[in-house]
Design a protein around this motif. Structure first.
Motif, short mmCIF file in Angstrom:
data_model
loop_
_atom_site.label_atom_id
_atom_site.label_comp_id
_atom_site.label_asym_id
_atom_site.label_seq_id
_atom_site.Cartn_x
_atom_site.Cartn_y
_atom_site.Cartn_z
N ARG A 43 38.09 -41.56 31.08
CA ARG A 43 37.30 -41.41 29.86
C ARG A 43 36.13 -40.46 30.13
O ARG A 43 35.34 -40.68 31.05
N ASN A 44 36.04 -39.41 29.35
CA ASN A 44 34.95 -38.43 29.47
C ASN A 44 34.84 -37.86 30.89
O ASN A 44 33.74 -37.66 31.42
N GLY A 45 36.01 -37.65 31.53
CA GLY A 45 36.02 -37.08 32.86
C GLY A 45 35.78 -38.07 33.99
O GLY A 45 35.74 -37.68 35.16
N ARG A 46 35.63 -39.35 33.66
CA ARG A 46 35.32 -40.37 34.66
C ARG A 46 36.41 -41.45 34.65
O ARG A 46 36.80 -41.94 33.58
N CYS A 47 36.87 -41.82 35.82
CA CYS A 47 37.91 -42.84 35.92
C CYS A 47 37.35 -44.20 35.50
O CYS A 47 36.29 -44.62 35.97
N VAL A 48 38.09 -44.91 34.63
CA VAL A 48 37.68 -46.25 34.22
C VAL A 48 38.69 -47.31 34.64
O VAL A 48 38.40 -48.50 34.57
N ASP A 49 39.87 -46.88 35.12
CA ASP A 49 40.83 -47.83 35.66
C ASP A 49 41.92 -47.05 36.39
O ASP A 49 42.19 -45.89 36.07
N THR A 50 42.54 -47.70 37.37
CA THR A 50 43.63 -47.07 38.11
C THR A 50 44.56 -48.16 38.63
O THR A 50 44.16 -49.32 38.79
N SER A 51 45.81 -47.79 38.90
CA SER A 51 46.83 -48.80 39.17
C SER A 51 46.86 -49.29 40.61
O SER A 51 47.26 -50.43 40.87
N MET A 52 46.49 -48.45 41.57
CA MET A 52 46.43 -48.92 42.96
C MET A 52 45.18 -49.76 43.17
O MET A 52 44.29 -49.76 42.32
N GLY A 53 45.10 -50.47 44.28
CA GLY A 53 44.02 -51.44 44.43
C GLY A 53 43.23 -51.32 45.70
O GLY A 53 42.75 -50.26 46.05
N LEU A 54 43.08 -52.44 46.39
CA LEU A 54 42.44 -52.45 47.71
C LEU A 54 43.21 -51.54 48.65
O LEU A 54 42.65 -50.86 49.50
N THR A 55 44.54 -51.51 48.48
CA THR A 55 45.44 -50.67 49.25
C THR A 55 46.32 -49.88 48.26
O THR A 55 46.30 -50.15 47.06
N PRO A 56 47.15 -48.96 48.76
CA PRO A 56 48.06 -48.23 47.86
C PRO A 56 49.29 -49.02 47.44
O PRO A 56 50.19 -48.48 46.82
N LEU A 57 49.36 -50.33 47.73
CA LEU A 57 50.56 -51.11 47.46
C LEU A 57 50.78 -51.46 45.99
O LEU A 57 51.91 -51.37 45.50
N PRO A 58 49.75 -51.90 45.23
CA PRO A 58 50.03 -52.42 43.89
C PRO A 58 50.24 -51.34 42.84
O PRO A 58 50.08 -50.16 43.09
N GLY A 59 50.59 -51.82 41.63
CA GLY A 59 50.74 -50.94 40.49
C GLY A 59 52.18 -50.62 40.19
O GLY A 59 53.01 -51.51 39.97
N LEU A 60 52.52 -49.34 40.18
CA LEU A 60 53.84 -48.85 39.81
C LEU A 60 54.86 -49.12 40.92
O LEU A 60 54.51 -49.26 42.09
#
Length: 404
Positions: free
Chosen positions: A226-243
């Motif tokens: 939003r407005n050039g700033r990240c407000v959420d992302t799918s990976m977490g503490l590590t690159p394991l979660p999300g997609l």
């Protein structure tokens, strides 16, 4: 200003030398890869980029026992009287280093000093495979290129603008304060680059744009910007979660780990290997390369078909979630190896979302995209783009900005 971009891995050094005339304009002079460092079969591939767009390639198979030898060999190639692009290493004003994890210490690229080095060391437990190698690259470059500034560009930095409701887990709060357990996110350099380029393509000022970026490859992540700033992302503490990824599970019920540990007697190391290296597409159908999954599906393998359906469905769920999180979306952008080259994944990940304003033009979407390409229909209220990522250029650009 000549800037050498360095991505130092445990047994490799990937590099690109740029001539930057401004933060928005840069030319690649040379690039290459030193690989199998520490082995008997080390290789250095060097490409000089010519003015006409062609490349002059050379390969050496000399032993590279360590990163110091590897970087010295790279500098020697860059300054070779016949095939090099600089007359002296002193022409290099700065080295921009990709660093995986900065925890909460940095939200922007930073000129390297003792405090930065200490912060990278402290984050080794969060990035045990990458941070030590990234740090080796910085320390070696500092020794060899003493006249050049060293700048660290962190993969997690772009996601540091997430609000607490997005980055905190519903665990005892003390685990966040004392152990740093929170969502950090990765692929930040790619998401930042693609979001900036997509806003420009969509004709929206970056500081007024709402963009969803999908970095899809063997490792995959999405970001809501939003407005050039990240407000959420799918990976977490590590690159394991999300997609769902090539060998990683993506989101799963965390109690599965406890269940399998008890039922199968697996150790923590074996469970870690299971969810990070034996799962994802590989776990479902035996193939982790999406091209092989497509081939298997075309040959009638049912589990390959299932893997493709699961991948697209998980992607669609995250697109829907981020449309809800942003409220208004100007554009969606696909990038990275799968995002740029797999038209089936792009189409199926956004199928039947017309009611949310997303309409894919199947003809525009057909095939691979080596340059920014609009793939949405004219009737789509949310533009959909394929934007090839360029993390090295983004590192060079951010390094230039730090020094400027």
């Amino acid at each position: 200003m000549k800037i050498l971009v360095i991505n130092s891995g445990s047994s490799s050094i990937k590099f690109k030398l740029y001539e930057m005339s401004s933060a928005e304009e840069g030319e690649v002079l040379a690039s290459g890869l030193a690989e199998r460092i520490g082995e008997d079969t080390s290789t250095l591939t060097y490409k000089r980029h010519e003015k006409d767009g062609s490349e002059t390639k050379q390969t050496w198979n000399d032993p590279l026992p360590n990163h110091e030898t590897g970087l010295k060999r790279i500098i020697k190639a860059l300054s070779d009287p016949e095939k090099g692009v600089i007359s002296s290493p002193d022409e290099i004003a700065a080295a921009g280093h990709r660093v995986l994890h900065a925890g909460e210490a940095f939200s922007a690229p930073t000129k390297v000093n003792d405090a930065v080095i200490d912060a990278i060391k402290k984050c080794i437990p969060l990035g045990p495979l990458h941070n030590p190698a990234n740090l080796d690259g910085i320390l070696v470059a500092s020794q060899i290129m003493q006249g050049a500034s060293q700048v660290a560009v962190f993969d997690t930095a772009f996601h540091q603008t997430m609000p607490p409701e997005a980055y905190l887990y519903a665990l005892p709060y003390e685990l966040y304060k004392e152990q740093g357990v929170r969502r950090y996110g990765f692929h930040g350099t790619s998401h930042k680059y693609v979001a900036r380029v997509t806003a420009k393509l969509a004709g929206v000022p970056q500081d007024q744009s709402n963009i969803i970026t999908a970095h899809l490859g063997n490792g995959s992540s999405m970001a809501a910007v939003r407005n050039g700033r990240c407000v959420d992302t799918s990976m977490g503490l590590t690159p394991l979660p999300g997609l769902i990824m090539g060998t990683r599970t993506g989101d799963i019920d965390p109690a599965i780990i406890f269940y399998l540990g008890k039922q199968l007697g697996l150790s923590l190391e074996e469970l870690d290997n299971l969810v990070n290296k034996q799962s994802g597409l590989k776990g479902i159908c035996g193939h982790n390369d999406l091209r092989d999954v497509h081939t298997a599906a075309e040959e009638g393998e049912e589990r390959a078909k299932l893997a493709l359906s699961m991948l697209a469905y998980r992607n669609k769920k995250f697109f829907g979630a981020y449309i809800a999180a942003l409220g208004r979306v100007d554009a969606i952008a696909f990038t990275a190896g799968v995002g740029e080259n797999d038209s089936w994944v792009r189409a199926q990940s956004l199928a039947d979302m017309e009611h949310l304003g997303v309409v894919i033009d199947l003809e525009r979407n057909d095939g691979r995209c080596s340059e920014p390409t609009l793939i949405s229909a004219d009737s789509s209220t949310i533009q959909v783009w394929v934007v090839p990522t360029d993390e090295e250029y983004e590192i060079a650009r951010e390094t230039y900005e730090v020094l400027s």
